[in-house]
Design an enzyme around this catalytic site. Structure first.
Site, PDB file in Angstrom:
ATOM      1  N   HIS A  43      36.973  39.207  41.575  1.00  0.00           N
ATOM      2  CA  HIS A  43      38.445  39.098  41.604  1.00  0.00           C
ATOM      3  C   HIS A  43      39.109  40.396  42.057  1.00  0.00           C
ATOM      4  CE1 HIS A  43      38.199  35.200  39.773  1.00  0.00           C
ATOM      5  NE2 HIS A  43      37.621  35.663  38.690  1.00  0.00           N
ATOM      6  N   ASP A  62      29.152  30.709  34.660  1.00  0.00           N
ATOM      7  CA  ASP A  62      30.221  30.003  33.947  1.00  0.00           C
ATOM      8  C   ASP A  62      30.413  28.595  34.519  1.00  0.00           C
ATOM      9  OD1 ASP A  62      31.144  31.262  36.245  1.00  0.00           O
ATOM     10  OD2 ASP A  62      32.864  32.226  35.301  1.00  0.00           O
TER      11      ASP A  62
HETATM   12  C1  OKP Z   1      36.338  36.062  35.518  1.00  0.00           C
HETATM   13  B1  OKP Z   1      35.123  35.596  36.297  1.00  0.00           B
HETATM   14  C2  OKP Z   1      41.030  32.562  29.601  1.00  0.00           C
HETATM   15  C3  OKP Z   1      42.061  32.651  30.710  1.00  0.00           C
HETATM   16  C4  OKP Z   1      41.413  32.938  32.034  1.00  0.00           C
HETATM   17  C5  OKP Z   1      40.608  34.775  33.360  1.00  0.00           C
HETATM   18  C6  OKP Z   1      39.271  34.318  33.812  1.00  0.00           C
HETATM   19  C7  OKP Z   1      38.532  35.394  34.531  1.00  0.00           C
HETATM   20  C8  OKP Z   1      37.170  34.955  34.974  1.00  0.00           C
HETATM   21  N1  OKP Z   1      41.411  33.337  28.480  1.00  0.00           N
HETATM   22  N2  OKP Z   1      40.985  34.273  32.084  1.00  0.00           N
HETATM   23  O1  OKP Z   1      35.371  34.920  37.491  1.00  0.00           O
HETATM   24  O2  OKP Z   1      34.104  34.921  35.555  1.00  0.00           O
HETATM   25 ZN    ZN Z   2      34.105  33.169  36.582  1.00  0.00          ZN
END
Ligand code: OKP
Ligand code: ZN
Length: 356
Positions: free
Chosen positions: A172, A297
């Site tokens: 990100h 994930d």
């Molecule tokens: C990072 B990566 C949850 C809300 C979303 C942001 C997600 C970031 C993901 N508390 N938070 O791409 O695994």
């Molecule tokens: Zn992610």
């Protein structure tokens, strides 16, 4: 095929200790302070893989200075600002202090650069999920260092596969914005190292979330093909990027490919996306090096994601990557089911190893 492909039995892994201590306490989530999803315990990924399978994972120490590559992927003042934020926190008398972005740079009238305190850190941030702590710069720096060192090793030793166990994640992170638990774009840093030796690199981002940072860094370029398979940004972070009509711009037109996977997607449909959309794109582009930012994930058990992948899926994905038959650097991204992330990563790795 080279002999190396037949003889590869182990996964050469680059990581270093400090990433274990990275543990932001809270994230500010739509009006609520909640425990941070990127918990320090995610580092159990490391322990369990290396302890359980010492014959499979060969650990190497990341020893390449990533600064040159950080400065190619990111704006110099951004790298500098993160360093000085962490520095200021170290100098502060408050223990375990963090800068939480709350006010953001959004347009030309609102962009006076000065980052001296908690109040200003939002200049370089795009969300409230990603606080900066006193160790953040060092940890993000070392995370990028693992990616760059792994790429350096892959190229110098003429190898087929390496794994950079990066933490914090990178996909990100934009040229001058952090967010989504990412500060430095580890994949972009590795790509910049690769481009010293080759002309064409492809990045295949398999995290559940769209890698908006990687997309934006290479959006106008044709020397790095960026492919993402991810959840629909209409409903899922990062919300404002990752749609399928984002195909790149200028010279980069046609060199950005977004593939949205439906909620609850299972092995078969996911592999169909890989075969029908990813393989032809990679075949056509014919990169000299492939980088795979791998987020687990996408697993059914993940607390953030809503895909339905299993250990078998990751095994099959590893086999798919092997079948692409390019020197490949896999970089760790997300995955928040702390109990199981090592199992998923390991399934991907054994999928890669078994299909030789
Ligand atoms: C990072 B990566 C949850 C809300 C979303 C942001 C997600 C970031 C993901 N508390 N938070 O791409 O695994
Ligand atoms: Zn992610």
């Amino acid at each position: 095929m080279s002999t190396q492909e037949y003889t590869q039995q182990t996964i050469t892994t680059f990581y270093q200790e400090p990433l274990k201590s990275y543990s932001p306490p809270k994230e500010y989530n739509f009006g609520e302070l909640i425990p941070h999803a990127d918990q320090g315990s995610r580092a159990s990924l490391i322990e369990s893989l290396f302890k359980e399978y010492p014959d499979i994972y060969t650990l190497l120490n990341p020893d390449i200075d990533p600064r040159t590559y950080l400065l190619k992927a990111h704006a110099p003042e951004y790298v500098q600002a993160l360093e000085s934020c962490s520095q200021k926190l170290q100098e502060s008398t408050t223990e375990n202090a963090w800068f939480y972005p709350s006010v953001f740079r959004v347009n030309r009238e609102f962009n006076r650069q000065h980052v001296q305190s908690n109040k200003h850190v939002g200049y370089y941030a795009f969300d409230t999920f990603t606080p900066v702590g006193e160790e953040t710069f060092n940890q993000a720096f070392r995370s990028a260092q693992s990616a760059v060192s792994a790429m350096d090793w892959l190229i110098q030793r003429n190898q087929q596969f390496a794994y950079a166990l990066c933490r914090p994640s990178g996909h990100h992170a934009c040229r001058d914005f952090f967010g989504g638990y990412c500060f430095f774009n580890n994949a972009a840093c590795a790509a910049e190292r690769a481009l010293e030796n080759v002309k064409k690199v492809a990045i295949l981002d398999l995290d559940y979330h769209h890698g908006n940072g990687t997309q934006s860094i290479y959006y106008e370029r044709n020397d790095v093909l960026v492919i993402n398979i991810h959840a629909d940004p209409a409903h899922v972070f990062p919300y404002f990027a990752g749609f399928e009509d984002e195909i790149g711009t200028g010279q980069g037109t046609g060199f950005n490919l977004n593939i949205i996977a439906e909620k609850n997607i299972e092995t078969k449909a996911y592999l169909t996306l890989l075969e029908d959309k990813v393989r032809p794109a990679l075949t056509q582009y014919n990169p000299e090096i492939l980088i795979v930012p791998l987020g687990v994930d996408t697993a059914a058990t993940d607390p953030l994601g809503d895909f339905n992948l299993t250990e078998d899926s990751f095994n099959a994905i590893g086999q798919f990557i092997k079948s692409i038959n390019k020197p490949t650097l896999t970089i760790q991204e997300g995955g928040y089911d702390v109990e199981s992330i090592s199992k998923y990563v390991h399934a991907y790795m054994t999928g890669y190893l078994q299909s030789q």
